[in-house]
Design a protein around this motif. Structure first.
Motif, PDB file in Angstrom:
ATOM      1  N   PHE A 180       0.829  -1.210   0.000  1.00 63.66           N
ATOM      2  CA  PHE A 180       0.000   0.000   0.000  1.00 63.66           C
ATOM      3  C   PHE A 180       0.862   1.259   0.000  1.00 63.66           C
ATOM      4  O   PHE A 180       0.671   2.155  -0.836  1.00 63.66           O
ATOM      5  N   CYS A 181       1.794   1.330   0.913  1.00 64.33           N
ATOM      6  CA  CYS A 181       2.652   2.518   1.021  1.00 64.33           C
ATOM      7  C   CYS A 181       3.533   2.679  -0.209  1.00 64.33           C
ATOM      8  O   CYS A 181       3.743   3.798  -0.694  1.00 64.33           O
ATOM      9  N   ARG A 182       4.052   1.568  -0.723  1.00 63.88           N
ATOM     10  CA  ARG A 182       4.937   1.645  -1.888  1.00 63.88           C
ATOM     11  C   ARG A 182       4.195   2.169  -3.111  1.00 63.88           C
ATOM     12  O   ARG A 182       4.677   3.067  -3.816  1.00 63.88           O
ATOM     13  N   LEU A 183       3.014   1.628  -3.371  1.00 65.75           N
ATOM     14  CA  LEU A 183       2.248   2.051  -4.548  1.00 65.75           C
ATOM     15  C   LEU A 183       1.763   3.489  -4.400  1.00 65.75           C
ATOM     16  O   LEU A 183       1.801   4.267  -5.364  1.00 65.75           O
ATOM     17  N   LEU A 184       1.303   3.853  -3.205  1.00 70.75           N
ATOM     18  CA  LEU A 184       0.792   5.207  -2.990  1.00 70.75           C
ATOM     19  C   LEU A 184       1.915   6.236  -3.121  1.00 70.75           C
ATOM     20  O   LEU A 184       1.756   7.265  -3.803  1.00 70.75           O
ATOM     21  N   ALA A 185       3.061   5.967  -2.489  1.00 67.44           N
ATOM     22  CA  ALA A 185       4.190   6.901  -2.575  1.00 67.44           C
ATOM     23  C   ALA A 185       4.698   7.023  -4.005  1.00 67.44           C
ATOM     24  O   ALA A 185       4.999   8.126  -4.487  1.00 67.44           O
TER      25      ALA A 185
END
Length: 371
Positions: A305-310
Motif C-alpha cells: 500500500f505505502c509503496r504504490l501510494l508513494a
C-alpha cells in the motif's frame, strides 16, 4: 514508596507532531516555493495582491501537508474506500446538478463552488493502492481488470465535464499505481497498440476546442493572431531568455503582457525569459531532487500500500512538471496543468500539499507499519 511518574512538559508532548516533516523533501519544497515567490513578484507586477495570495496558498498547503503527515498509513488505508466513493459520488452529482462555467460543467455549489475532480487526483491512487494491498500475493489479469475499472470511472466522468487536463492527471496517477503493482509488459504493449488503433475514435469524441488545441500544437503559425498566439508568445519568451536570461524583472514578454496566464499555467515562460537556460537547468535539478526523494521514500516503504501510494504520488509530481513545461514549450497541447509548487492557484496547492504530506507520513511511519 511508589515512584510518581514524571510529567512531560507541553513542549515534549507537542514535539512529535512538529517533527513529522521529512527534511530533504521539505527543503526541496521550500526552494520551489521561494522560486515561485521570486518569479511571481515579477510576473504578477500588474496583478494586485497576487504575491500575498500566493503566500497564503503556501501557508494553506503547509497546513494540509502537516495534517496529512500526522495521519498514519493505517488510517489512510481505512479511509481509501470512503474517500474514493465520496469523490465519485460528487462527480456524479456534478454531472447531474453541476454549475456550468465557460461551457464546462465542473463545479458543484455547496455554499461555495467546489471542483470535486481535484479530490480524485489523490483518491484514485489511494484506492488502487488499497486494492492491490488486499491482493498483494494474488495479482492476476482479473485483478488488473478491476483496477482498470476503478480508474476508468473517475477518468470518464471528469473527461465528460469536459476537463481533459484533470482527467489526464487522474488517469496518470492511477496508471502509475497499476504499473507499479506489476502490470505485465505484454499488457503495456497491448494497451499501446489498442490506444493507437483507437486514435480515430478518440479524435471524433474530442470537443472542437480540444481538436483545435492539437492542431495548434502541430502548426501554431496557422492562426498566429488567434489560437496560436499564446503558444507562439510563450516560445518567444523562452527562446529570448538565451543562456543566462534577460535578468530578474526584465522580461519584456511578460511586462508587455504578451504571455497569457503568466502567473498560472505559463509561469515557466516568465521564469525562462528572465533566468534563461541556466535557470531552467537549476529548476530541472530541483524537480529531479523532488522526484528522487519521493521514489526513495517509495522504495523504503514497508508494504504494498505505502509503496504504490508513494510511487504514484511522486510520479504525479513528475507528470505535473513534465506536462506544464512541455505545454508552454510547444511540444504538448495546452491542457491547463500548473507548474507544481510554483504556479499561482489555491486548489492545486492543496492537492500537492496533501500529496507531499502523505509522502512524509509514509517516511515517518515506515518502521511502525506491519508488512
Amino acid at each position: 514508596m511508589a515512584r510518581i511518574p514524571e510529567r512531560r512538559s507541553l513542549r515534549r508532548r507537542l514535539r512529535p507532531y512538529f517533527t513529522v516533516f521529512d527534511w530533504p523533501l521539505g527543503l526541496v519544497l521550500f526552494i520551489l516555493m521561494m522560486t515561485s515567490v521570486i518569479t511571481m513578484t515579477s510576473a504578477g507586477a500588474d496583478f494586485p495582491d497576487r504575491v500575498e495570495h500566493q503566500i497564503r496558498n503556501f501557508l494553506l498547503a503547509f497546513a494540509v501537508m502537516w495534517i496529512a503527515a500526522n495521519v498514519p498509513p493505517q488510517m489512510l488505508m481505512r479511509l481509501a474506500v470512503p474517500i474514493y466513493t465520496f469523490g465519485v459520488a460528487l462527480l456524479i452529482a456534478v454531472a447531474m446538478f453541476g454549475i456550468i462555467k465557460k461551457g464546462a460543467r465542473r463545479w458543484l455549489h455547496v455554499g461555495v463552488d467546489i471542483q470535486p475532480s481535484e479530490i480524485l487526483k489523490i483518491a484514485t491512487p489511494l484506492m488502487l493502492a488499497w486494492y492491490f494491498q488486499q491482493r498483494a500475493n494474488a495479482h492476476s489479469w482479473k485483478s488488473f481488470g478491476v483496477a482498470a475499472l476503478l480508474l476508468g470511472v473517475p477518468f470518464a466522468l471528469i473527461a465528460k465535464q469536459p476537463d481533459l487536463g484533470t482527467a489526464l492527471m487522474v488517469g496518470a496517477s492511477g496508471f502509475y499505481a497499476i504499473f507499479l503493482a506489476g502490470l505485465p509488459w505484454r499488457a503495456l504493449m497491448g494497451l499501446g497498440v489498442t490506444g493507437a488503433a483507437a486514435l480515430p475514435i478518440a479524435w471524433s469524441m474530442l470537443h472542437d476546442y480540444q481538436r483545435e488545441r492539437v492542431m495548434t500544437l502541430i502548426d501554431p503559425t496557422s492562426d498566429p493572431l488567434g489560437k496560436g498566439f499564446h503558444i507562439i508568445q510563450s516560445e518567444i519568451a523562452i527562446g529570448s531568455g538565451g543562456i543566462v536570461g534577460k535578468g530578474y524583472g526584465k522580461g519584456t514578454q511578460s511586462y508587455l503582457e504578451f504571455i497569457p496566464e503568466q502567473t498560472t499555467d505559463f509561469l515557466f515562460s516568465v521564469y525562462s525569459e528572465e533566468f534563461g537556460l541556466v535557470g531552467n537547468c537549476f529548476l530541472l535539478v530541483v524537480y529531479l531532487m523532488l522526484i528522487g526523494r519521493g521514489m526513495m521514500i517509495a522504495a523504503n516503504a514497508p508494504n504494498t500500500f505505502c509503496r504504490l501510494l508513494a510511487g504514484a504520488i511522486t510520479m504525479m509530481f513528475f507528470t505535473y512538471a513534465f506536462v506544464n513545461m512541455g505545454m508552454v514549450s510547444g511540444i504538448l497541447p495546452v491542457v491547463g496543468v500548473p507548474l507544481p509548487f510554483m504556479s499561482y492557484g489555491g486548489t492545486a496547492f492543496i492537492t500537492l500539499g496533501l500529496g507531499a504530506g502523505i509522502l512524509m507520513s509514509i517516511q515517518r511511519h515506515r518502521k511502525l507499519v506491519q508488512t
